[in-house]
Design a protein around this motif. Structure first.
Motif, PDB file in Angstrom:
ATOM      1  N   GLU A 232      63.005  10.637  21.427  1.00 13.40           N
ATOM      2  CA  GLU A 232      63.224  12.053  21.733  1.00 13.40           C
ATOM      3  C   GLU A 232      63.046  12.378  23.216  1.00 13.40           C
ATOM      4  O   GLU A 232      63.448  13.432  23.662  1.00 13.40           O
ATOM      5  CB  GLU A 232      62.310  12.939  20.891  1.00 13.40           C
ATOM      6  N   HIS A 233      62.464  11.460  23.983  1.00 20.04           N
ATOM      7  CA  HIS A 233      62.254  11.686  25.412  1.00 20.04           C
ATOM      8  C   HIS A 233      63.365  11.091  26.280  1.00 20.04           C
ATOM      9  O   HIS A 233      63.336  11.253  27.496  1.00 20.04           O
ATOM     10  CB  HIS A 233      60.900  11.120  25.844  1.00 20.04           C
ATOM     11  N   SER A 234      64.318  10.410  25.677  1.00 23.66           N
ATOM     12  CA  SER A 234      65.399   9.781  26.440  1.00 23.66           C
ATOM     13  C   SER A 234      66.340  10.847  26.993  1.00 23.66           C
ATOM     14  O   SER A 234      66.898  11.644  26.233  1.00 23.66           O
ATOM     15  CB  SER A 234      66.203   8.831  25.547  1.00 23.66           C
ATOM     16  N   PRO A 235      66.529  10.864  28.320  1.00 30.54           N
ATOM     17  CA  PRO A 235      67.416  11.865  28.936  1.00 30.54           C
ATOM     18  C   PRO A 235      68.878  11.468  28.788  1.00 30.54           C
ATOM     19  O   PRO A 235      69.406  10.695  29.580  1.00 30.54           O
ATOM     20  CB  PRO A 235      66.974  11.861  30.401  1.00 30.54           C
ATOM     21  N   ILE A 236      69.546  12.001  27.766  1.00 30.01           N
ATOM     22  CA  ILE A 236      70.908  11.559  27.481  1.00 30.01           C
ATOM     23  C   ILE A 236      71.952  12.668  27.537  1.00 30.01           C
ATOM     24  O   ILE A 236      73.132  12.387  27.640  1.00 30.01           O
ATOM     25  CB  ILE A 236      70.978  10.868  26.107  1.00 30.01           C
ATOM     26  N   PHE A 237      71.534  13.933  27.468  1.00 31.43           N
ATOM     27  CA  PHE A 237      72.497  15.018  27.386  1.00 31.43           C
ATOM     28  C   PHE A 237      72.761  15.663  28.738  1.00 31.43           C
ATOM     29  O   PHE A 237      71.828  16.038  29.439  1.00 31.43           O
ATOM     30  CB  PHE A 237      72.004  16.119  26.424  1.00 31.43           C
ATOM     31  N   ALA A 238      74.043  15.799  29.072  1.00 30.83           N
ATOM     32  CA  ALA A 238      74.428  16.567  30.256  1.00 30.83           C
ATOM     33  C   ALA A 238      74.155  18.042  29.962  1.00 30.83           C
ATOM     34  O   ALA A 238      73.959  18.435  28.805  1.00 30.83           O
ATOM     35  CB  ALA A 238      75.900  16.346  30.566  1.00 30.83           C
ATOM     36  N   ILE A 239      74.154  18.864  30.983  1.00 28.14           N
ATOM     37  CA  ILE A 239      73.788  20.266  30.819  1.00 28.14           C
ATOM     38  C   ILE A 239      74.690  20.998  29.828  1.00 28.14           C
ATOM     39  O   ILE A 239      74.215  21.816  29.037  1.00 28.14           O
ATOM     40  CB  ILE A 239      73.737  20.989  32.188  1.00 28.14           C
ATOM     41  N   ALA A 240      75.978  20.696  29.829  1.00 30.81           N
ATOM     42  CA  ALA A 240      76.903  21.380  28.911  1.00 30.81           C
ATOM     43  C   ALA A 240      76.578  21.052  27.455  1.00 30.81           C
ATOM     44  O   ALA A 240      76.583  21.936  26.590  1.00 30.81           O
ATOM     45  CB  ALA A 240      78.342  21.000  29.232  1.00 30.81           C
ATOM     46  N   VAL A 241      76.265  19.790  27.186  1.00 31.92           N
ATOM     47  CA  VAL A 241      75.942  19.370  25.825  1.00 31.92           C
ATOM     48  C   VAL A 241      74.596  19.963  25.398  1.00 31.92           C
ATOM     49  O   VAL A 241      74.456  20.487  24.292  1.00 31.92           O
ATOM     50  CB  VAL A 241      75.914  17.831  25.711  1.00 31.92           C
TER      51      VAL A 241
ATOM     52  N   GLU B 279      72.353  26.285  21.891  1.00 31.65           N
ATOM     53  CA  GLU B 279      73.068  27.551  21.709  1.00 31.65           C
ATOM     54  C   GLU B 279      72.768  28.539  22.837  1.00 31.65           C
ATOM     55  O   GLU B 279      72.427  29.693  22.608  1.00 31.65           O
ATOM     56  CB  GLU B 279      72.753  28.157  20.336  1.00 31.65           C
ATOM     57  N   MET B 280      72.896  28.035  24.066  1.00 33.51           N
ATOM     58  CA  MET B 280      72.661  28.828  25.272  1.00 33.51           C
ATOM     59  C   MET B 280      73.788  28.568  26.264  1.00 33.51           C
ATOM     60  O   MET B 280      74.542  27.611  26.127  1.00 33.51           O
ATOM     61  CB  MET B 280      71.335  28.431  25.939  1.00 33.51           C
ATOM     62  N   HIS B 281      73.848  29.400  27.277  1.00 35.38           N
ATOM     63  CA  HIS B 281      74.803  29.203  28.364  1.00 35.38           C
ATOM     64  C   HIS B 281      74.199  28.217  29.367  1.00 35.38           C
ATOM     65  O   HIS B 281      72.981  28.251  29.608  1.00 35.38           O
ATOM     66  CB  HIS B 281      75.088  30.559  29.050  1.00 35.38           C
ATOM     67  N   PRO B 282      74.993  27.335  29.960  1.00 35.10           N
ATOM     68  CA  PRO B 282      74.459  26.389  30.941  1.00 35.10           C
ATOM     69  C   PRO B 282      73.699  27.059  32.085  1.00 35.10           C
ATOM     70  O   PRO B 282      72.717  26.517  32.592  1.00 35.10           O
ATOM     71  CB  PRO B 282      75.705  25.655  31.458  1.00 35.10           C
ATOM     72  N   GLN B 283      74.126  28.256  32.476  1.00 33.67           N
ATOM     73  CA  GLN B 283      73.432  28.959  33.553  1.00 33.67           C
ATOM     74  C   GLN B 283      71.992  29.311  33.142  1.00 33.67           C
ATOM     75  O   GLN B 283      71.084  29.313  33.967  1.00 33.67           O
ATOM     76  CB  GLN B 283      74.200  30.235  33.948  1.00 33.67           C
ATOM     77  N   THR B 284      71.791  29.580  31.866  1.00 31.56           N
ATOM     78  CA  THR B 284      70.449  29.871  31.368  1.00 31.56           C
ATOM     79  C   THR B 284      69.564  28.636  31.518  1.00 31.56           C
ATOM     80  O   THR B 284      68.400  28.750  31.926  1.00 31.56           O
ATOM     81  CB  THR B 284      70.508  30.301  29.880  1.00 31.56           C
ATOM     82  N   LEU B 285      70.113  27.458  31.237  1.00 31.09           N
ATOM     83  CA  LEU B 285      69.351  26.228  31.406  1.00 31.09           C
ATOM     84  C   LEU B 285      68.985  26.005  32.868  1.00 31.09           C
ATOM     85  O   LEU B 285      67.871  25.584  33.181  1.00 31.09           O
ATOM     86  CB  LEU B 285      70.146  25.030  30.876  1.00 31.09           C
ATOM     87  N   ARG B 286      69.905  26.313  33.768  1.00 35.72           N
ATOM     88  CA  ARG B 286      69.609  26.184  35.199  1.00 35.72           C
ATOM     89  C   ARG B 286      68.475  27.133  35.602  1.00 35.72           C
ATOM     90  O   ARG B 286      67.586  26.774  36.372  1.00 35.72           O
ATOM     91  CB  ARG B 286      70.858  26.473  36.025  1.00 35.72           C
ATOM     92  N   GLN B 287      68.511  28.353  35.081  1.00 32.13           N
ATOM     93  CA  GLN B 287      67.475  29.341  35.381  1.00 32.13           C
ATOM     94  C   GLN B 287      66.115  28.866  34.850  1.00 32.13           C
ATOM     95  O   GLN B 287      65.104  28.953  35.547  1.00 32.13           O
ATOM     96  CB  GLN B 287      67.836  30.708  34.770  1.00 32.13           C
ATOM     97  N   TYR B 288      66.103  28.351  33.641  1.00 28.38           N
ATOM     98  CA  TYR B 288      64.856  27.860  33.059  1.00 28.38           C
ATOM     99  C   TYR B 288      64.318  26.677  33.850  1.00 28.38           C
ATOM    100  O   TYR B 288      63.103  26.514  33.985  1.00 28.38           O
ATOM    101  CB  TYR B 288      65.050  27.474  31.593  1.00 28.38           C
ATOM    102  N   ASP B 289      65.220  25.855  34.384  1.00 27.32           N
ATOM    103  CA  ASP B 289      64.803  24.733  35.233  1.00 27.32           C
ATOM    104  C   ASP B 289      64.147  25.274  36.503  1.00 27.32           C
ATOM    105  O   ASP B 289      63.079  24.817  36.911  1.00 27.32           O
ATOM    106  CB  ASP B 289      66.003  23.849  35.562  1.00 27.32           C
TER     107      ASP B 289
END
Length: 136
Positions: free
Chosen positions: A3-12, A18-28
């Motif tokens: 579960e810790h393996s970094p495999i997903f790109a931001i879009a995936v 179930e979020m917008h990629p921009q939301t993930l950038r903001q959370y980062d």
């Protein structure tokens, strides 16, 4: 792969959470979820990150502020680390009890750490707590 393996790109990851990629950038940027970075600086999310994003979404939907969510996540991570440390100490104690029955195992240091003791040794600080198994 775990579960810790970094495999997903931001879009995936965004789609899975179930979020917008921009939301993930903001959370980062806010430090709520910190994905791994590739050599080219692209974000890579693990399944644990996706689950954390879902938890953030759930808490946000319940009206918890982002600062509150950040604090909750920090406390959950601290609890997880402490549980892991307790398991380590329990294992070390069990090993010592099996290998040296009847002898002192360790003393608790002033800062809460475990200090191993040799057979017959006394703790350095008179306020230390000593654990042992009585003979017989």
């Amino acid at each position: 792969m775990d579960e810790h393996s970094p495999i997903f790109a931001i879009a995936v990851a965004a789609e899975l959470a179930e979020m917008h990629p921009q939301t993930l950038r903001q959370y980062d940027r806010l430090g709520l979820v910190t994905p791994t970075r590739t050599a080219g600086k692209s974000r890579r999310y693990s399944m644990r990150d996706v689950n954390q994003l879902r938890e953030i979404s759930r808490l946000s939907g319940e009206g918890v502020s982002l600062e509150g969510i950040k604090r909750i996540l920090e406390l959950e991570n601290q609890v997880t680390a402490l549980q892991s440390r307790v398991r380590e100490l329990e294992s070390a104690l069990a090993d010592e009890l099996l290998n040296r029955p009847g002898s002192r195992v360790f003393a608790a240091s002033q800062h809460g750490g475990a200090v191993p003791l040799r057979h017959g040794a006394r703790p350095q600080r008179p306020t230390a707590v000593v654990l042992w198994r009585p003979h017989g």
